[in-house]
Write an enzyme that holds these catalytic residues in place. Structure first.
Site, PDB file in Angstrom:
ATOM      1  N   ASN A 105      73.734  67.742  83.087  1.00  0.00           N
ATOM      2  CA  ASN A 105      72.179  67.702  82.787  1.00  0.00           C
ATOM      3  C   ASN A 105      72.037  68.696  81.606  1.00  0.00           C
ATOM      4  OD1 ASN A 105      69.587  66.790  83.198  1.00  0.00           O
ATOM      5  ND2 ASN A 105      70.338  66.154  85.271  1.00  0.00           N
ATOM      6  N   ARG A 106      70.501  68.910  81.724  1.00  0.00           N
ATOM      7  CA  ARG A 106      70.005  69.825  80.555  1.00  0.00           C
ATOM      8  C   ARG A 106      69.729  71.258  80.991  1.00  0.00           C
ATOM      9  NH1 ARG A 106      67.975  64.669  80.227  1.00  0.00           N
ATOM     10  NH2 ARG A 106      67.920  63.528  78.352  1.00  0.00           N
ATOM     11  N   HIS A 131      74.628  67.965  78.988  1.00  0.00           N
ATOM     12  CA  HIS A 131      76.020  67.739  79.466  1.00  0.00           C
ATOM     13  C   HIS A 131      77.058  68.553  79.007  1.00  0.00           C
ATOM     14  CE1 HIS A 131      74.184  64.431  81.719  1.00  0.00           C
ATOM     15  NE2 HIS A 131      74.138  63.521  80.654  1.00  0.00           N
ATOM     16  N   HIS A 209      79.410  60.484  85.366  1.00  0.00           N
ATOM     17  CA  HIS A 209      78.520  59.743  84.645  1.00  0.00           C
ATOM     18  C   HIS A 209      78.655  58.464  84.393  1.00  0.00           C
ATOM     19  CE1 HIS A 209      75.188  59.053  81.833  1.00  0.00           C
ATOM     20  NE2 HIS A 209      74.698  60.388  81.975  1.00  0.00           N
ATOM     21  N   ASP A 283      64.591  58.779  84.492  1.00  0.00           N
ATOM     22  CA  ASP A 283      65.438  59.743  83.992  1.00  0.00           C
ATOM     23  C   ASP A 283      65.346  61.051  84.928  1.00  0.00           C
ATOM     24  OD1 ASP A 283      67.781  61.022  82.846  1.00  0.00           O
ATOM     25  OD2 ASP A 283      66.816  60.776  80.879  1.00  0.00           O
ATOM     26  N   GLN A 321      70.746  62.589  89.918  1.00  0.00           N
ATOM     27  CA  GLN A 321      69.996  62.132  88.800  1.00  0.00           C
ATOM     28  C   GLN A 321      70.211  60.719  88.592  1.00  0.00           C
ATOM     29  OE1 GLN A 321      68.262  64.324  86.645  1.00  0.00           O
ATOM     30  NE2 GLN A 321      67.878  63.077  84.818  1.00  0.00           N
ATOM     31  N   GLU A 349      73.882  60.389  89.148  1.00  0.00           N
ATOM     32  CA  GLU A 349      74.779  61.541  89.356  1.00  0.00           C
ATOM     33  C   GLU A 349      74.456  62.638  90.076  1.00  0.00           C
ATOM     34  OE1 GLU A 349      74.098  62.613  84.950  1.00  0.00           O
ATOM     35  OE2 GLU A 349      72.870  60.740  85.123  1.00  0.00           O
TER      36      GLU A 349
END
Length: 385
Positions: A105-106, A131, A209, A283, A321, A349
């Site tokens: 993720n971010r 990622h 993912h 998202d 996620q 995820e």
């Protein structure tokens, strides 16, 4: 084209069936899986249960390249999006079934602070790190450590893959030794164990993912008629760059309420919700009611009423996620020449919350020497009659 890192010598072998297993136990088959544009050889291991469920894992990205499951009439289909050959994962990259790390993720601005020291990561999502960075774990060639077939009825078949990420890789501190184990049983459960140790304090968040379509990848109907349940009463809304705002917002009365199950067609285009507009659909990270757990608990359940296929995602992590494939725009061609468009697949995820290193209220993603990281997740497929 993205760079590829080699972590071990790949020896291309003839297709091998790892026998010495009971007739009703899951099997493991190791074989070459082509080469990358730079000539690097890739291998794949196919795990097959006696019930017809199979999973193919390739060394590039420790990727779940295929996941086949029967429908209520016994017809098998690959339910994950991807490419038919290894080279296309390099020439047309996307996150389709790969192992994601060091941090899934971010991370806002690609920056975080640990023990008073600031670290800058490579940024590959506008101003953020996504990622793992420019060359995440999905772009490395992993080493096969072992392949094991079931030796008795009901026993799992397994493949273990390893990767060493040196200190400074993508800006992360500490040398990280990573192991991913895929294990398939005869009841439709594919267990994925992520283990990692570091020689210095660092951050870790590993997941898979895979993008799923229970009707079969490339199906004409896509995912919109499928039904999703997420046992989460809260989610983490995001800003314009998809970084969590820090809030944990109740899902009740919104299109983010999957607690009782809802069709994916219900809400994905609801422009009245600003979060749907920001994400071009869903998202978002969902705060699982179970929280972090010692044993895997339910993170999501996906059902396809037409085929009867059911996918349950279980995890020890506190979040999941849900990504509804919003950026599948028809420019990438996948398996069997299928053009993938929005609505052709979704990702579930399990992981720690996005941007956790910068948001203490979300918990901790810290890993120290002597305190290994572990995440167990399970993809469990079955059929509703």
């Amino acid at each position: 084209m993205h760079a590829i890192r080699r972590t071990g010598t790949i020896v291309a072998t003839a297709m091998t069936l790892f026998a010495t297993h009971a007739a009703d136990a899951a099997t493991a088959r190791r074989a070459p899986f082509g080469t990358l544009p730079d000539g690097t050889a890739i291998e794949a291991v196919t795990l097959t249960g006696s019930n017809g469920v199979s999973a193919r894992i390739m060394t590039l990205g420790a990727t779940l390249q295929a996941f086949n499951a029967p429908d209520r009439n016994g017809r098998s289909a690959d339910i994950t999006l991807g490419h038919d050959d290894a080279a296309s994962y390099v020439t047309a990259p996307n996150f389709w079934g790969q192992t994601i790390g060091r941090y899934a993720n971010r991370i806002a601005g690609g920056r975080f602070t640990l023990d008073g020291k600031a670290y800058q990561l490579t940024r590959n999502d506008k101003t953020n790190t996504l990622h793992g960075g420019t060359i995440g774990f999905d772009k490395h060639v992993w080493k096969i450590a072992s392949v094991t077939a079931g030796t008795r009825a009901g026993a799992q078949a397994k493949v273990v893959m390893t990767l060493t990420s040196p200190a400074g890789d993508q800006g992360y501190p500490g040398t990280l030794a990573v192991t991913v184990t895929y294990a398939l049983d005869d009841k439709g459960a594919l267990t994925i164990d992520y283990d990692a140790t570091s020689d210095a304090p660092t951050i870790v968040n590993l997941t898979n993912h895979a993008l799923f379509d229970l009707a079969g990848e490339g199906s004409a109907t896509g995912i919109y008629g499928q039904r999703l349940t997420i046992p989460a009463r809260r989610y983490t809304p995001v800003n314009a760059t998809l970084i969590p705002t820090g809030a944990m917002t109740p899902v009740a009365g919104t299109v983010f309420d999957f607690t009782k199950g809802r069709a994916l067609s219900d809400g994905i285009r609801d422009g009245r919700d600003p979060q749907i507009v920001i994400g071009h659909g869903w998202d978002h990270n969902f705060v699982l009611d179970k929280g972090a757990s010692v044993e895997p608990g339910l993170a999501a359940r996906l059902e396809d009423p037409v085929s009867g296929r059911v996918l349950e995602v279980l995890s020890t992590e506190p979040g999941v996620q849900f990504y509804s494939g919003n950026f599948l725009d028809g420019t990438l061609i996948g398996k069997s020449g299928h053009v993938y468009r929005m609505g052709d697949g979704l990702a579930l995820e399990p992981q720690k919350f996005p941007d956790t290193p910068n948001q203490p209220a979300f918990g901790s993603a810290r890993v120290d020497p002597g305190t290994p990281y572990h995440h167990r997740m399970i993809y469990r497929v079955s059929v509703a009659r």
